[in-house]
Design a protein around this motif. Sequence first.
Motif, PDB file in Angstrom:
ATOM      1  N   GLN A 224      -0.520   2.121   7.564  1.00  0.00           N
ATOM      2  CA  GLN A 224       0.188   2.444   6.582  1.00  0.00           C
ATOM      3  C   GLN A 224      -0.141   2.256   5.026  1.00  0.00           C
ATOM      4  OE1 GLN A 224       4.319   0.880   6.761  1.00  0.00           O
ATOM      5  NE2 GLN A 224       3.954   0.894   9.084  1.00  0.00           N
ATOM      6  N   GLU A 225       0.413   2.510   3.888  1.00  0.00           N
ATOM      7  CA  GLU A 225       0.085   1.983   2.606  1.00  0.00           C
ATOM      8  C   GLU A 225       0.888   0.832   2.588  1.00  0.00           C
ATOM      9  OE1 GLU A 225       0.643   3.974  -1.450  1.00  0.00           O
ATOM     10  OE2 GLU A 225       0.276   5.614   0.107  1.00  0.00           O
ATOM     11  N   ILE A 226       0.149  -0.225   1.882  1.00  0.00           N
ATOM     12  CA  ILE A 226       0.708  -1.485   1.822  1.00  0.00           C
ATOM     13  C   ILE A 226       0.898  -2.027   0.383  1.00  0.00           C
ATOM     14  CG2 ILE A 226      -1.390  -2.710   1.914  1.00  0.00           C
ATOM     15  CD1 ILE A 226       0.722  -4.427   3.987  1.00  0.00           C
ATOM     16  N   HIS A 227       2.175  -2.735   0.269  1.00  0.00           N
ATOM     17  CA  HIS A 227       2.170  -3.051  -1.260  1.00  0.00           C
ATOM     18  C   HIS A 227       1.877  -4.524  -1.259  1.00  0.00           C
ATOM     19  CE1 HIS A 227       4.604  -4.293  -4.625  1.00  0.00           C
ATOM     20  NE2 HIS A 227       4.474  -3.162  -4.985  1.00  0.00           N
ATOM     21  N   ARG A 228       1.454  -4.980  -2.186  1.00  0.00           N
ATOM     22  CA  ARG A 228       1.017  -6.227  -2.627  1.00  0.00           C
ATOM     23  C   ARG A 228       1.793  -7.479  -2.144  1.00  0.00           C
ATOM     24  NH1 ARG A 228       1.351  -9.784  -6.524  1.00  0.00           N
ATOM     25  NH2 ARG A 228       2.410  -8.461  -7.771  1.00  0.00           N
ATOM     26  N   ARG A 229       3.076  -7.088  -2.484  1.00  0.00           N
ATOM     27  CA  ARG A 229       4.057  -7.939  -2.401  1.00  0.00           C
ATOM     28  C   ARG A 229       4.606  -8.303  -0.823  1.00  0.00           C
ATOM     29  NH1 ARG A 229       9.624  -8.552  -5.441  1.00  0.00           N
ATOM     30  NH2 ARG A 229       9.089  -7.653  -7.276  1.00  0.00           N
ATOM     31  N   GLN A 230       4.276  -7.216  -0.102  1.00  0.00           N
ATOM     32  CA  GLN A 230       4.491  -7.190   1.321  1.00  0.00           C
ATOM     33  C   GLN A 230       3.457  -8.156   2.062  1.00  0.00           C
ATOM     34  OE1 GLN A 230       4.783  -3.170   2.020  1.00  0.00           O
ATOM     35  NE2 GLN A 230       6.630  -3.210   3.344  1.00  0.00           N
ATOM     36  N   LEU A 231       2.230  -7.523   1.448  1.00  0.00           N
ATOM     37  CA  LEU A 231       0.920  -8.478   2.099  1.00  0.00           C
ATOM     38  C   LEU A 231       1.153  -9.796   1.912  1.00  0.00           C
ATOM     39  CD1 LEU A 231      -1.597  -8.062   3.407  1.00  0.00           C
ATOM     40  CD2 LEU A 231      -2.627  -7.224   1.309  1.00  0.00           C
ATOM     41  N   GLU A 232       1.354 -10.190   0.714  1.00  0.00           N
ATOM     42  CA  GLU A 232       1.481 -11.672   0.561  1.00  0.00           C
ATOM     43  C   GLU A 232       2.638 -12.288   1.201  1.00  0.00           C
ATOM     44  OE1 GLU A 232       1.993 -12.385  -3.709  1.00  0.00           O
ATOM     45  OE2 GLU A 232       0.250 -11.320  -4.355  1.00  0.00           O
TER      46      GLU A 232
ATOM     47  N   LYS B 234       4.236 -15.755   5.615  1.00  0.00           N
ATOM     48  CA  LYS B 234       4.802 -15.972   6.958  1.00  0.00           C
ATOM     49  C   LYS B 234       4.121 -16.223   8.057  1.00  0.00           C
ATOM     50  CE  LYS B 234       9.172 -13.448   6.499  1.00  0.00           C
ATOM     51  NZ  LYS B 234       9.968 -12.417   6.951  1.00  0.00           N
ATOM     52  N   SER B 235       2.834 -15.864   8.123  1.00  0.00           N
ATOM     53  CA  SER B 235       1.922 -16.099   9.219  1.00  0.00           C
ATOM     54  C   SER B 235       1.647 -17.681   9.158  1.00  0.00           C
ATOM     55  CB  SER B 235       0.549 -15.448   9.194  1.00  0.00           C
ATOM     56  OG  SER B 235      -0.205 -15.812   8.122  1.00  0.00           O
ATOM     57  N   LEU B 236       1.737 -18.187   7.960  1.00  0.00           N
ATOM     58  CA  LEU B 236       1.376 -19.742   7.824  1.00  0.00           C
ATOM     59  C   LEU B 236       2.349 -20.461   8.636  1.00  0.00           C
ATOM     60  CD1 LEU B 236      -0.294 -21.292   5.925  1.00  0.00           C
ATOM     61  CD2 LEU B 236       1.461 -21.315   4.250  1.00  0.00           C
TER      62      LEU B 236
ATOM     63  N   ASN C 143      10.368 -12.794  -0.720  1.00  0.00           N
ATOM     64  CA  ASN C 143       9.960 -13.896  -0.950  1.00  0.00           C
ATOM     65  C   ASN C 143      10.160 -15.202  -0.081  1.00  0.00           C
ATOM     66  OD1 ASN C 143       8.315 -13.946  -3.695  1.00  0.00           O
ATOM     67  ND2 ASN C 143       9.932 -12.635  -4.067  1.00  0.00           N
ATOM     68  N   LEU C 144      11.108 -14.901   0.538  1.00  0.00           N
ATOM     69  CA  LEU C 144      11.508 -16.053   1.448  1.00  0.00           C
ATOM     70  C   LEU C 144      10.574 -15.953   2.720  1.00  0.00           C
ATOM     71  CD1 LEU C 144      15.381 -15.913   1.282  1.00  0.00           C
ATOM     72  CD2 LEU C 144      13.922 -17.145  -0.175  1.00  0.00           C
ATOM     73  N   ILE C 145       9.956 -17.199   3.134  1.00  0.00           N
ATOM     74  CA  ILE C 145       9.131 -17.342   4.400  1.00  0.00           C
ATOM     75  C   ILE C 145       9.679 -17.903   5.489  1.00  0.00           C
ATOM     76  CG2 ILE C 145       7.234 -16.663   2.920  1.00  0.00           C
ATOM     77  CD1 ILE C 145       6.705 -19.412   3.023  1.00  0.00           C
ATOM     78  N   TYR C 146      10.595 -18.873   5.323  1.00  0.00           N
ATOM     79  CA  TYR C 146      10.746 -19.903   6.286  1.00  0.00           C
ATOM     80  C   TYR C 146      12.344 -19.844   6.687  1.00  0.00           C
ATOM     81  CZ  TYR C 146      10.458 -24.035   9.113  1.00  0.00           C
ATOM     82  OH  TYR C 146      10.528 -24.817  10.247  1.00  0.00           O
ATOM     83  N   ILE C 147      13.076 -19.964   5.758  1.00  0.00           N
ATOM     84  CA  ILE C 147      14.368 -20.223   5.913  1.00  0.00           C
ATOM     85  C   ILE C 147      15.196 -19.433   7.073  1.00  0.00           C
ATOM     86  CG2 ILE C 147      15.869 -18.973   4.238  1.00  0.00           C
ATOM     87  CD1 ILE C 147      16.935 -21.690   3.317  1.00  0.00           C
TER      88      ILE C 147
ATOM     89  N   ILE D 197      -5.295 -27.056   5.176  1.00  0.00           N
ATOM     90  CA  ILE D 197      -6.538 -25.922   4.736  1.00  0.00           C
ATOM     91  C   ILE D 197      -5.948 -24.731   4.937  1.00  0.00           C
ATOM     92  CG2 ILE D 197      -8.575 -25.278   5.689  1.00  0.00           C
ATOM     93  CD1 ILE D 197      -9.442 -28.286   6.284  1.00  0.00           C
ATOM     94  N   ARG D 198      -5.254 -24.510   6.098  1.00  0.00           N
ATOM     95  CA  ARG D 198      -4.587 -23.224   6.390  1.00  0.00           C
ATOM     96  C   ARG D 198      -3.795 -22.700   5.411  1.00  0.00           C
ATOM     97  NH1 ARG D 198      -2.822 -18.896   7.656  1.00  0.00           N
ATOM     98  NH2 ARG D 198      -2.025 -18.179   9.719  1.00  0.00           N
ATOM     99  N   GLU D 199      -2.794 -23.619   4.757  1.00  0.00           N
ATOM    100  CA  GLU D 199      -2.292 -23.040   3.675  1.00  0.00           C
ATOM    101  C   GLU D 199      -3.068 -22.521   2.435  1.00  0.00           C
ATOM    102  OE1 GLU D 199       1.010 -26.076   2.741  1.00  0.00           O
ATOM    103  OE2 GLU D 199       1.369 -25.149   0.892  1.00  0.00           O
ATOM    104  N   TYR D 200      -3.939 -23.584   2.103  1.00  0.00           N
ATOM    105  CA  TYR D 200      -5.006 -23.405   0.866  1.00  0.00           C
ATOM    106  C   TYR D 200      -5.492 -22.028   0.974  1.00  0.00           C
ATOM    107  CZ  TYR D 200      -4.054 -27.995  -0.905  1.00  0.00           C
ATOM    108  OH  TYR D 200      -3.258 -29.221  -1.487  1.00  0.00           O
ATOM    109  N   GLU D 201      -5.924 -21.891   2.376  1.00  0.00           N
ATOM    110  CA  GLU D 201      -6.532 -20.511   2.557  1.00  0.00           C
ATOM    111  C   GLU D 201      -5.882 -19.412   2.066  1.00  0.00           C
ATOM    112  OE1 GLU D 201      -8.898 -19.362   6.272  1.00  0.00           O
ATOM    113  OE2 GLU D 201      -6.999 -18.100   6.573  1.00  0.00           O
ATOM    114  N   SER D 202      -4.453 -19.302   2.862  1.00  0.00           N
ATOM    115  CA  SER D 202      -3.621 -18.251   2.320  1.00  0.00           C
ATOM    116  C   SER D 202      -3.218 -18.180   0.711  1.00  0.00           C
ATOM    117  CB  SER D 202      -2.256 -18.269   3.260  1.00  0.00           C
ATOM    118  OG  SER D 202      -1.591 -19.128   2.584  1.00  0.00           O
ATOM    119  N   ARG D 203      -3.239 -19.257   0.245  1.00  0.00           N
ATOM    120  CA  ARG D 203      -2.982 -19.446  -1.292  1.00  0.00           C
ATOM    121  C   ARG D 203      -4.260 -18.756  -1.841  1.00  0.00           C
ATOM    122  NH1 ARG D 203      -0.252 -24.917  -2.869  1.00  0.00           N
ATOM    123  NH2 ARG D 203      -0.701 -24.340  -4.928  1.00  0.00           N
ATOM    124  N   ASP D 204      -5.332 -18.926  -1.428  1.00  0.00           N
ATOM    125  CA  ASP D 204      -6.433 -18.298  -1.965  1.00  0.00           C
ATOM    126  C   ASP D 204      -6.756 -17.011  -1.785  1.00  0.00           C
ATOM    127  OD1 ASP D 204      -7.528 -20.439  -3.297  1.00  0.00           O
ATOM    128  OD2 ASP D 204      -9.235 -20.990  -1.673  1.00  0.00           O
ATOM    129  N   ILE D 205      -6.309 -16.598  -0.652  1.00  0.00           N
ATOM    130  CA  ILE D 205      -6.191 -15.138  -0.342  1.00  0.00           C
ATOM    131  C   ILE D 205      -5.447 -14.347  -1.627  1.00  0.00           C
ATOM    132  CG2 ILE D 205      -5.861 -13.145   1.353  1.00  0.00           C
ATOM    133  CD1 ILE D 205      -6.695 -14.991   3.471  1.00  0.00           C
TER     134      ILE D 205
END
Lengths: 351, 639
Positions: free
Chosen positions: A59-67, A72-74, A124-128, A318-326
Motif C-alpha cells: 500500500q501507499e504509506i503515509h509518514r504519520r502512519q509509519l511513525e 507502537k512496535s516499541l 498519535n496515541l501509542i499506548y493508552i 536503546i530500542r526507544e532511541y532507535e525508533s526515534r532516530d528512524i
Amino acid sequence: MPAFFQYPAVNAKLKALSSNMLKEKDFQNLIELNSVQEAFNYLYNNTYYQEHLEKFSGQEIHRRQLELNLKKSLVLSEDIIKKFSSSDLKTFIKHYFKKFEIEDLKIILRTILMESEENYLTDNLIYIDRNKKINFNNLIQASSYNEIKKVLKNLHYAEILDEFSDQYQKNKNLFPIEMTLDFYYFSELNRLAESFSSKDKKYFDEIIGTHIDLLNLQWIYRIKRYYNLSSGEILNYIIPYHFKINRKELQSMSQENKSENLVKHIAYQPYQQLLEKAIKDENVIFERFFLNYIFKKLHQIKTESFFTISNILAYLYIREYESRDIITVLEGIRYSLPKDRIKNFLIRKEV
Amino acid sequence: MGIKIMKKFQILGLKRNIDSITEEMMRNKEIELLKTEKYHENFKSSQIKNSYKSCFNKLDRILDSLNLNKIIENINFDKLNKVDLEKFKDFIRPIQQKIDKLERITKKLDAEEKRLNNLIKHVYVMRNIDIELQSLKNLSYITLIFSSLSQERYERLIENVTEVPVLVLEVNRDQDRVWFFTFAKKNYQQKALDILNSANFQRIELPERVKGQPREILNQARHRLNKIEIIRDQISLEFKKLKHRHQSQLLDYYQQLLVFNKITDVNNDFYGKSDYFFITTGWISEENEKEFEKLISNKYKKVIYSSQEVKNVEEENPPTIIENPEWIKSFSSLVKLYGLPKYNEIDPSLFFALSYILLFGIMFGDLGQGFVFVSLGFAIYKNKIDFIKNKNAAYILISIGFSSMLFGTFYGSLFGLEDLIPALIIRPMDNIMFWLGFTVMIGILLLITSMIFNLFNSFKNKDYTEALFSDSGLSGLILYLFLLVNLAFYGIQSKLLMPASVIAAVFIILLLLIFLKEPLGNLLTEQRFSIDKKISEYILESAFELFDTVLGYLSNTLSFLRVGAFTLNHVGLSMAVIILSEMINNYAGSLLVLIVGNIVIMVLEGVVVGIQILRLEFFEIFAKFYSGSGRELIPLKIK
C-alpha cells in the motif's frame, strides 16, 4: 526470586532481539533514500520492523502512519519482557511503560482541551489503548476536563486531575498537571525500584538516575535562560531524585542568575563537560548532547552483566532511541533535508 | 452437535437502510462483523457523526444523578422508532437545568462543608489561644497565609524555601496532608505565594465575617454545618420528585438512545461506505443464515446479500460456535479452559465428557458419596442453593455422581465402609497389581482413541504430513501398538513375538519415518525431498524430538497409573477415617468422626481427583489431537 534465576531467560531473549536491531549501515542506507515510501520499503524488506508493518505491505504509506506504527512496535516489548518476568519485575516493567501512557494522556489533554485537531489523537496515541482499565473510545471522545476525569476514574490519574480541578477551571493551565504526571511517574518508578537488590538498584541509578539528572539539568538551564522563576519554584518543579548531582548543587543552581554559570555548580566531571559543550556549541540541538550521553552510557552498560536488570533497561532505552532516530530520518527525508544534515539530528551521532 | 458450519456473508445496501439493517443484525444474536480494514480498502471508512452519543451521554448522566436503574433486561426492538433528537433535547433541557442547578448547589455545599470542617479541625487546634484570629489577618508588616499541602510536597517546600525570608509554621497534619501558617514580610508576599503555588497549595481563608476568638469561630462553624444538613435534605427531596415525575419517559428514551447510539457506532466500526452504498462483511452460522437472508431480502428489496463457504481456515479464521446438548455443554466449559476448538477441528466435548465421567467413577467409586454428589447436583439444578446458580456445576455433579455410585456398587463401597455391601465385581485393594494394570489398559485405550482422532482431524484438513508421519499420526500409532504388542507378548510368554532382528528393523523403520517427517511430507505435497531448514539444525531438532516421542509414549501410558492409584488412595483414606472412628468409644462420637471424615474425603479427594483427571485429559489426551486455538464468536450486542 533470586537474580540468578530471574534474568537469564529474559536477557537471552533480549540479546536475540538486540541482534536484529538496525546497524550503522542501515541508517546510512536509510538516509540515502529519497522518499518515505522508499524508506518504508527498506524497513519492510531489510529489518525486523517487517512484522510490525505487515498490514501496509503493497500500500501507499503515509509518514504519520509509519511513525505511529514504529512507535507502537516499541510498546510491544512490554509483553515480551513481562512474559519472562517474575511478578515483582512485572510490576516494575508495567510501570516503566506507563511513561508512554502518560505521554498519551498529555496529548489527549492538550488536544481535547486546547486545540482539538481532527484525527490527531488516533494518529498519535501509542499506548493508552492497551490499558484495559480505560475505555479508550470514551476517552478520545471526551470533550471536557471533567469527562476525561470521569473516564479515568479508579486510576491515579483521576486523583491528579481532581487535585488540579479547581485550579484548572480558573486559569486553564495544563502545565502543573503535566508536571505532576511526570512527577508521579518517576516517584512511583523509584518506589518500585526500592525493593531491588543492590546490584539492580545500581543499574537502575546508572540509567534512570542519569536520565533524571540530565532532565533536571536541562530544565534548570532552560528556565534560567528563558524564564524567570524563583529558586523555590524551580526546586518544586524538578523531579526530586538525583544521582550524581546532589541536593546542595541543585539548590545552588536554582539560585544562580546566569544560565552560562550553571556549570560552576556541578561537581561531577562528565556532566560538567557535557553541559559546557551543550551551551557552547549552538550548531547542534541542545537536547541531543544529553541523549547522546545516555546513548553511549547504555552501550557501555548493556554488556556488563547478565544477571541484573541492566540489560532490560538498556534494551528498552536503546530500542526507544532507535525508533526515534528512524523517525528523525523519515522526517528529514520528508522535508528533503540535505543528507549530512539529517545525520546531525540523530541521537547515535557522536557529539 | 459439534461445531456449527459458518459462512462469510456480505451485504451491499443503500445507505438509507443502514440503521435498520444494523438493527436486524443485532437482533440476530449470532452474527459477528469484521472490522472494515480487514476486507476492503476501496471503500473509505468514512465516519458518520454520531449525534446520538452526546445525547446518550447526557441522558446517562441524568439517570446516574437521579439514581435510576439502567439495566434493561430485554430490548423490545419493535417498540423502537427513530428518536427525534430535537424533541428529546427539548424534553431533557428543563430536567437538565434543574439537575444542574441542584448539583451546583450541592457542590457549593460540599465545598462549604469541607471548608468548615477544615476550619473546625484547625481552629480546634488553636481553641485555647485567646487572640482574635481576624487581627492576625490585618497585620501591617507581615502577611499571614493559612494553607494546606500534601505531606510529600510540604517536606519539599520546607527544604526549598531557603532563599525567601518566610517562616513556615506547621499547625496540624493527618496521614496525607499538612496544614500550616506561612508568615512573610509584606514585600515578599508575592514571592511566597509563587512558591506555594508551584507546590499546588490550597489556601484556607479565614472567613471574612467571622470575628472573635477561636472558640466563637468553632461555634459559628458548627451552627452553619447544621444548616447545610437541612438544605441537603431538601435537595434530595427535589431529586426524588424529579425522578418520580419523569422516570418512565426517561427510561424509554434511554432504551432508544442506547440502541441507536450503538447502531451508529457499529456503522462506523464495521461498514465501508461510498456516497450511496454501504458494505459490510461478517460471519453467520449456516443454520441461522437461511432465515436471516430471507428476512433481509424480503424487507429490503435493494440489498444484495451474498455469502460463501469457508475456504481457507488459516487465513480467514472463522469463529467457533459449539452446539451441544445441555449436559455436554457443561463439560465444554471445562474444555474451554484448554481452548475453544478451531473451526475445522473435532469438538472434543463429548469424548471429554465420557472419559471424564468414566475416570471419575473409577478413581472415586463410592455408592454413598456418589449419591451425595448427585443430590447436591439436583439441589443446584432446582435452584435450591443460593450461592451456586451455575447449571454447569449441576450437570457435572450429577453425572460424576452417578458414575461414582455405579463404581461404588462394583467395588462394594458405601461411605468408605467396605464391608456393608458386597462387591459386585472387584475389590481393588485386594488385587492391587491387577487393578493398576487394568487402569493402564484404560489409559492405553484412551491414548489410542486420541491418536485416531488426530488421524481423523488431519485427514479432514488434508494435512497428510501430520496424518502419516507425525508421532501421533499413523506412523506413531503403529509404532505405539507395535511396542505394546511386543511388550505384552514378552510379558506373558517370556519370549519374543518375532525374531529380535525383525523387531529392531520394524522399530527403526517406524522411527525413521517420524524422524524424516518434514522431507517426506514435502515429497508428498510438493514432490521434492528436501527441508527448508539447515540440515544440521533439522537433524539435531528431530533427534531430540524423537527421543521425546519414545519417552513420551512410556510416560503418557504410565501416567494413567494414577487412575488406579487414586482408587486405592480412596480406599486408604476411608480406612483411616474408619480406624479413627473406631478409636472413639461412644457411639455418637464415632458417628461424628465418620461423617466429618466423609465430608473431608469428598471435598479434598473430590477436588484432587477432579484436577488429576483434568490433567490427564489436557496433557496426555488433548496434546495428541487438539489445538484448542479457536476463537469465540463475538456477536453484535447492545452492550
